[in-house]
Design a protein around this motif. Structure first.
Motif, short mmCIF file in Angstrom:
data_model
loop_
_atom_site.label_atom_id
_atom_site.label_comp_id
_atom_site.label_asym_id
_atom_site.label_seq_id
_atom_site.Cartn_x
_atom_site.Cartn_y
_atom_site.Cartn_z
N ASP A 195 5.41 9.22 -5.43
CA ASP A 195 4.31 9.45 -6.35
C ASP A 195 4.82 9.53 -7.77
N ASP B 265 -6.34 4.83 -6.62
CA ASP B 265 -6.17 5.75 -5.50
C ASP B 265 -7.21 6.85 -5.61
N LYS C 18 -7.55 10.01 -7.90
CA LYS C 18 -6.13 10.33 -8.04
C LYS C 18 -5.45 9.49 -9.12
N ARG C 19 -5.65 8.17 -9.09
CA ARG C 19 -5.01 7.30 -10.08
C ARG C 19 -5.99 6.22 -10.53
N ARG D 32 -12.05 3.84 -3.70
CA ARG D 32 -10.81 3.15 -4.05
C ARG D 32 -11.09 1.66 -4.23
N ASP E 55 -9.78 9.68 -2.79
CA ASP E 55 -10.29 10.04 -1.47
C ASP E 55 -11.75 10.43 -1.65
N TYR F 174 2.11 3.02 2.44
CA TYR F 174 1.92 3.97 3.54
C TYR F 174 3.10 3.89 4.51
N HIS G 78 0.80 -1.23 0.00
CA HIS G 78 0.00 0.00 0.00
C HIS G 78 0.83 1.28 0.00
#
Length: 296
Positions: free
Chosen positions: A200, A276, A283-284, A260, A278, A101, A99
Motif C-alpha cells: 500500500d 480502490d 480508498k484511492r 470501484r 469498498d 491480490y 490487481h
C-alpha cells in the motif's frame, strides 16, 4: 358571530361593486390556494431543497462482530475479480499483477459456478522460481473457499475462517448465485480499522504523479494540500468548510460512496476515477486534470 358574518358580507359586496367591467371577481381565498398549489408567493424567492444528511460512518470495535452482517461488509458481485478455470498461466500472472491480490476466486463457466480459489503463493511455488517448464493446470492449484448467507453475523464467519483456515468467502443469495465476496482482512478491519501492508501507499505519500496532469491520490489526502500541489481549486467556498479529504470531496459530489472503477467528472472538468473502494468508503483515486488524456 353575527357581526363577523355581516362584516364578511359587506366586504364581499363592496369588492364586487368596485370590480371593473370585464374583470371577474374571485374570492380572496382563491389567491391563497393558488399560491399554495400553483405558484410562488414571491417571484424572486428561491426554493431550497435540503438533502438528507450523509450516513455516519460505522464505529469500529468488537461490537461490530455481533452487530454487522456479512451483507454489510461484502464486496458486491460486480466488483469481484475472478478467473476462469481455463485461464492460461501467463494470463493468471498478469491478473495477479494487475490487481495486486494474493487470492482470486476460480469459476467454471460463470461466477455463479465457483470452484474455489487460487493463491498467488501456490502459483509461484509450482510454476515460478525456474520450475515453470511443465504443463500448466489451474485445477490442481484450487483451494476451497467458504459459502455463506448475507445474514450471517461477521463474528460467526470470523470463527469459521479461523477454524477451517480459509480466508475468503463468497456470499450466496437465496437462489444459489454469488452475491458478494469478503476476506479475513475485511472482517478484521471492522474491528481495528484499515490494514495496510508493504504494497500500500506509504502514510506520508498522499499522492504520486503518474504523468503530467494525472495523480494517484489517497482518499484521506487533505484537499487544500493537494490543491497546492496541482495549483488548482477543487472545492468551492461553501464545501471547503465541510470537506477535509479528497474522498470526502468525491462523496460530496455524488451523495454516495462510488463503486470501484467509477469516474466522476466535476463541473470544472477534473475527473476523479475511483481506483480502490469498498461498499463503505473510498480508498484511492486517480485525479486527471482537464485536457489530460486517459491512460490506455
Amino acid at each position: 358571530m353575527g357581526q363577523v358574518a355581516d362584516g364578511v358580507s359587506s366586504a364581499n359586496a363592496e369588492s364586487s361593486d368596485n370590480a371593473e367591467p370585464g374583470q371577474s371577481s374571485e374570492p380572496a381565498s382563491r389567491g391563497l390556494l393558488s399560491r399554495f398549489f400553483g405558484g410562488r408567493s414571491a417571484p424572486d424567492e428561491e426554493e431550497r431543497i435540503e438533502l438528507p444528511p450523509a450516513p455516519a460512518p460505522v464505529p469500529l470495535g468488537l461490537g461490530n462482530l455481533r452487530r454487522m452482517r456479512v451483507g454489510d461488509v461484502a464486496i458486491p458481485k460486480v466488483e469481484i475479480e475472478a478467473v476462469p478455470v481455463t485461464i492460461s498461466r501467463d494470463e493468471l500472472v498478469e491478473k495477479f499483477r494487475e490487481h495486486g491480490y494474493s487470492r482470486l476466486p476460480v469459476f467454471k463457466e460463470t461466477l455463479d459456478t465457483p470452484l474455489g480459489l487460487v493463491h498467488l503463493k501456490d502459483l509461484a511455488l509450482e510454476y515460478g522460481f525456474g520450475s515453470g517448464s511443465g504443463r500448466f493446470s489451474l485445477r490442481k492449484l484450487i483451494r476451497p473457499l467458504l459459502y455463506v448467507p448475507p445474514s450471517m453475523p461477521i463474528g460467526v464467519l470470523l470463527q469459521k475462517m479461523q477454524v477451517q483456515r480459509i480466508h475468503m468467502a463468497l456470499v450466496i443469495d437465496e437462489y444459489g448465485g454469488v452475491d458478494g465476496l469478503l476476506t479475513l482482512e475485511d472482517l478484521i478491519e471492522q474491528v481495528i480499522g484499515e490494514i495496510e501492508d508493504e504494497h500500500d501507499e506509504a502514510d506520508d505519500a498522499y499522492w504520486r504523479e503518474e504523468k503530467p496532469g494525472q495523480w494517484i491520490v489517497q482518499a484521506r489526502a487533505p484537499v487544500h494540500e493537494f490543491e497546492g500541489e496541482i495549483g488548482m481549486r477543487l472545492a468551492d467556498e461553501e464545501a471547503e468548510d465541510e470537506i477535509d479529504s479528497m474522498g470526502g470531496l468525491v462523496f460530496m459530489q455524488l451523495g454516495r460512496v462510488p463503486a470501484r472503477g467509477e469516474v466522476v467528472v466535476a463541473e470544472n472538468g477534473v475527473e476523479y476515477e475511483v481506483v480502490d473502494a469498498d461498499p463503505r468508503r473510498i480508498k484511492r483515486l486517480r485525479v486527471r486534470l482537464p485536457g489530460v488524456a486517459p491512460a490506455e
